[in-house]
Structure formats: structure tokens, C-alpha cells
Design a protein around this motif. Structure first.
Motif, mmCIF file in Angstrom:
data_model
loop_
_atom_site.group_PDB
_atom_site.id
_atom_site.type_symbol
_atom_site.label_atom_id
_atom_site.label_comp_id
_atom_site.label_asym_id
_atom_site.label_seq_id
_atom_site.Cartn_x
_atom_site.Cartn_y
_atom_site.Cartn_z
ATOM 1 N N ASP A 70 0.835 -1.188 0.000
ATOM 2 C CA ASP A 70 0.000 0.000 0.000
ATOM 3 C C ASP A 70 0.874 1.243 0.000
ATOM 4 O O ASP A 70 2.107 1.168 0.031
ATOM 5 N N GLU A 71 0.248 2.419 -0.053
ATOM 6 C CA GLU A 71 0.993 3.667 -0.162
ATOM 7 C C GLU A 71 1.782 4.002 1.093
ATOM 8 O O GLU A 71 2.646 4.882 1.077
ATOM 9 N N ARG A 72 1.545 3.327 2.203
ATOM 10 C CA ARG A 72 2.304 3.529 3.429
ATOM 11 C C ARG A 72 3.515 2.614 3.532
ATOM 12 O O ARG A 72 4.192 2.602 4.553
ATOM 13 N N GLY A 73 3.807 1.844 2.486
ATOM 14 C CA GLY A 73 4.951 0.947 2.497
ATOM 15 C C GLY A 73 4.736 -0.326 3.282
ATOM 16 O O GLY A 73 5.703 -0.981 3.669
ATOM 17 N N ARG A 74 3.491 -0.711 3.493
ATOM 18 C CA ARG A 74 3.183 -1.938 4.224
ATOM 19 C C ARG A 74 2.854 -3.038 3.231
ATOM 20 O O ARG A 74 2.005 -2.852 2.347
ATOM 21 N N ALA A 75 3.519 -4.170 3.381
ATOM 22 C CA ALA A 75 3.409 -5.269 2.414
ATOM 23 C C ALA A 75 2.567 -6.401 2.989
ATOM 24 O O ALA A 75 2.750 -6.803 4.143
ATOM 25 N N THR A 76 1.661 -6.894 2.166
ATOM 26 C CA THR A 76 0.908 -8.108 2.471
ATOM 27 C C THR A 76 1.507 -9.232 1.643
ATOM 28 O O THR A 76 1.528 -9.156 0.407
ATOM 29 N N ILE A 77 2.019 -10.264 2.306
ATOM 30 C CA ILE A 77 2.799 -11.306 1.648
ATOM 31 C C ILE A 77 2.085 -12.638 1.770
ATOM 32 O O ILE A 77 1.652 -13.032 2.862
ATOM 33 N N ASP A 78 1.961 -13.335 0.646
ATOM 34 C CA ASP A 78 1.552 -14.735 0.587
ATOM 35 C C ASP A 78 2.691 -15.502 -0.076
ATOM 36 O O ASP A 78 3.174 -15.091 -1.143
ATOM 37 N N ALA A 79 3.131 -16.582 0.552
ATOM 38 C CA ALA A 79 4.310 -17.283 0.053
ATOM 39 C C ALA A 79 4.117 -18.786 0.165
ATOM 40 O O ALA A 79 3.308 -19.280 0.959
#
Length: 415
Positions: free
Chosen positions: A190-199
Motif C-alpha cells: 500500500d501507499e504507506r509501504g506496508r506489504a501483504t505477503i503470501d508465500a
């Protein structure tokens, strides 16, 4: 007749009621006129139009209650209508001035990070991407181990801050896939630099490095310092036996080689088969030397011979750079550069008979060869013997070598 405060309140009510439609018309007209022509509609014209539209509603109200035209509420309502129309016109005009005239889904996707999360190091902006929430699993793949999930959850990665979000997501996915050897990664930032990761966890890490017709065999030996994946080695299984050449796929050395130690891969084979893949990353990319075990990819016919010995000798084979790289290095050391000149349809070289001597004399570059866009009569695509003057066709490529300035001039004139 009602008192003055009541009349003012009635006027405000009537103005808001009758001013909604004129305000919408004024705002839409201001936006369209500014967006199409780039010129603002005069405010006087907007007020006249708004009062005219509101007059229709006011006339209908006057038919219902003739006392409206005789009371102060009419003046108050007119003022409210004019103020609403002027405000709507100014907002529509500002929107028409800033609204993009050309946009697409691709440009909308080029959203960048918020300025609040950018750290400036000198004149370069950097952003730190951190995961948010739990690290999810990818459908169709096994779940992540608890250790790997926690390691991903506590990680952070720095990237240039001027990249679009789509490019940041792509780069972070590639880095995660490389650092953790993940089978699949899906990242959303998102624009706040927060990553949602699926791996998805690594799968078949060792078997993917074994070519068809090869077999991985683990040999106990004295491991040299600095051995890593991809090394060309020769394993001597016995005193009178011939060395068997292969490629290192994993190695482990040091005093703790039997229970950890330095390794290029946590997997080690003892019978030629595959071992379970560890859930953590390799602790070191190269060995530190000493007794250990090396897993080597060798031809299937030589695997049985290595399996029959308890200990072997390891020799690291020299690996020369490819001949084409050596040639480019020699040319660069002498101040020469190689350039590919594409033959464009309708360009100077389209349909022309290539004369290497004339090109050398006119432009100061040497023609090395031609790569055809399609196979010639002999079935080949490359031509290196240029004794004749071959005719060029669109999408052919002429390779020339020479000083940088001469190559640049030839590229500008011929391509």
C-alpha cells in the motif's frame, strides 16, 4: 406576516431547496468548459444562469404560496442560490483544470508511496518495506513452516522511493524468491509501504539443480575453502581409480559438518537419493574448509562407483571464461567496442549491398558479421566471411567494432 428571524430561516430553507439544481448545473458547466476549452466561464454568466434556473422553482413555489414574493425570504433565498452556484462553479473550474486529459489503467496503476514514509539519504529517497499482518499461504502449495513464516514476518527491505507500487511489488517478490528460495510469492504494497505477503515454501530445491541423466551423490572428503554451488570438481574414489568429474550442488565442511557447520545447502545425500529440505535458509554460501561432505551431480553411470567408496579426494577444476567474453575483453582493453546495427525498413541499409571496405573507410569501423532475420540458402543465420557484398534485408543485424566515437557515428548514420 411572520417575524424577521422566521422569515430569514424560511429564506435560507427555500434557498437551499431551490439552489441544489442550479449548483449542479453551474459546477458541471464550469468543469466541462474548463476541461474542453481551458477557459473559465465568467462568474456573472453563472450567476445569471443559476438565478434563472432557480426562478423556475421559485415561480412554482410562488404559485403555491403567493406571499413568498412579498416577503424578505425571497431575497435571502436568492442570495443563497447565488452563493451555492458560485461555489459549485469554482470547484468545477478547479477540477477541470487539474483533471488529466489522458489516462489509462496503466497510468492509474503507477501510484507511488506517500511522502511521509520516504527517508532521504542525501538527495536519494529510500523506503523501508515491512510486512503487515500474518504471512499467508499460496493456494495449491504446502503451508509455510513456523520458522520461515516468522522470519518473513520480521523482515524489512529497502528500495528506491520513486518506484511505482507495481514495480516495488515485483522487486520485493523477486528478492523474497531469491533470498528464501520460495516456490511462489504474491506481494501487495500500500501507499504507506506496508506489504501483504503470501508465500509458498521451497519444494524440490536439490532436484531442480540436477540435470536429466545425472544423479546427486554425497561423498565424504577434505573440502577446500571457498567451495560453492556450481563448482566444477573431480572426485577421485580410490588410489587407482580415474577421477569422476561433476558439479557441486551442495557442500558442508568444518568441525561441525556432521551436525550443521558451514554449508552451501542444508540438504546432503548419503545414498544417491533426495533428502528432506530444511525449512531455514543456508547459513553460508561457501565452505570454510576442512573435513566435510560434498554432494556432486555426476552421470548416472559413475554414481554407483562413488556410492561404493567411504571417502574420496576432491579436486576443484579450473573454469575459463567463455571465448566470446575473452574476445570482448580484449577488444575493450584496446579501446574497441562492438555494436549491433539494426537494418530498418526504408533505412540506409535496407536493400543495400554491404561493402565492409567502404564502411571501414567512411565510418572507421570494421564489420565483423551479419545476423540474418531468417535462414539463408545454406540454412544458416550468421555470415562471417564477407568477401562478397551481401544484400541486406529489414530486421537483419550488422555487427561492427571500432572506437567508441566511430561506433556512435556509425549507429547514427546507418541504423
Amino acid at each position: 406576516m411572520a417575524s424577521l428571524p422566521v422569515e430569514l430561516l424560511f429564506g435560507l430553507y427555500v434557498g437551499l431547496l431551490t439552489g441544489i439544481v442550479p449548483a449542479l448545473i453551474s459546477g458541471s458547466l464550469g468543469f466541462l468548459f474548463r476541461y474542453v476549452t481551458g477557459v473559465s466561464v465568467p462568474a456573472l454568466a453563472v450567476v445569471v444562469l443559476a438565478v434563472a434556473v432557480a426562478g423556475i422553482n421559485g415561480g412554482l413555489l410562488g404559485l403555491v404560496d403567493p406571499a413568498i414574493s412579498q416577503s424578505p425570504r425571497l431575497l435571502v433565498a436568492a442570495l443563497v442560490v447565488m452563493m451555492l452556484s458560485l461555489y459549485a462553479h469554482s470547484q468545477g473550474d478547479a477540477l477541470g483544470a487539474t483533471f488529466p486529459r489522458r489516462f489509462s489503467i496503466a497510468t492509474l496503476r503507477k501510484q507511488t508511496l506517500s511522502a511521509d514514509v520516504v527517508d532521504f539519504v542525501g538527495a536519494v529517497g529510500q523506503v523501508t518495506i515491512r510486512p503487515t499482518g500474518e504471512v499467508g499461504d499460496v493456494d495449491g502449495y504446502p503451508p509455510l513452516s513456523a520458522d520461515l513464516r516468522e522470519e518473513l514476518r520480521g523482515g524489512s527491505w529497502r528500495f528506491p522511493a520513486d518506484l511505482p507500487l507495481a514495480e516495488l511489488e515485483s522487486r520485493l517478490a523477486r528478492r523474497l524468491r531469491t533470498e528464501f528460495d520460495l516456490a511462489a510469492v504474491d506481494v501487495s504494497i500500500d501507499e504507506r509501504g506496508r506489504a501483504t505477503i503470501d508465500a509458498a515454501p521451497p519444494s524440490g530445491g536439490l532436484s531442480r539443480r540436477i540435470s536429466p541423466g545425472q544423479r546427486a551423490v554425497s561423498v565424504s572428503t577434505l573440502v577446500p575453502t571457498g567451495v560453492t554451488r556450481g563448482e566444477r570438481v573431480a572426485v577421485v574414489p580410490g588410489t587407482d581409480a580415474d577421477p569422476i568429474e561433476g558439479t557441486v550442488v551442495s557442500a558442508r565442511s568444518g568441525a561441525d559438518s556432521g551436525a550443521g557447520g558451514d554449508a552451501t545447502d542444508p540438504a546432503a545425500l548419503t545414498d544417491g537419493g533426495e533428502s528432506p529440505l530444511a525449512s531455514t535458509r543456508p547459513s553460508a554460501p561457501t565452505t570454510t574448509g576442512g573435513d566435510g561432505r560434498v554432494t556432486v551431480s555426476v552421470p548416472t553411470a559413475d554414481a554407483e562407483q562413488l556410492l561404493a567408496v567411504d571417502r574420496g579426494q576432491l579436486r576443484v577444476q579450473p573454469r575459463d571464461a567463455p571465448a566470446e567474453f575473452e574476445l570482448l575483453s580484449v577488444l575493450r582493453r584496446t579501446g574497441k567496442f562492438v555494436e549491433s546495427l539494426a537494418v530498418r525498413a526504408g533505412g540506409p541499409l535496407d536493400g543495400a549491398a554491404l561493402d565492409p571496405a567502404a564502411i571501414r573507410e567512411d565510418h572507421g569501423v570494421t564489420v565483423l558479421g551479419i545476423r540474418r532475420s531468417s535462414a539463408d540458402a545454406d540454412g544458416g543465420r550468421w555470415t562471417f566471411s564477407l568477401d562478397s557484398s551481401p544484400e541486406l534485408a529489414p530486421e537483419d543485424a550488422v555487427f561492427v567494432a571500432g572506437p567508441p566515437d566511430a561506433v556512435a557515428r556509425a549507429r547514427e548514420v546507418l541504423s
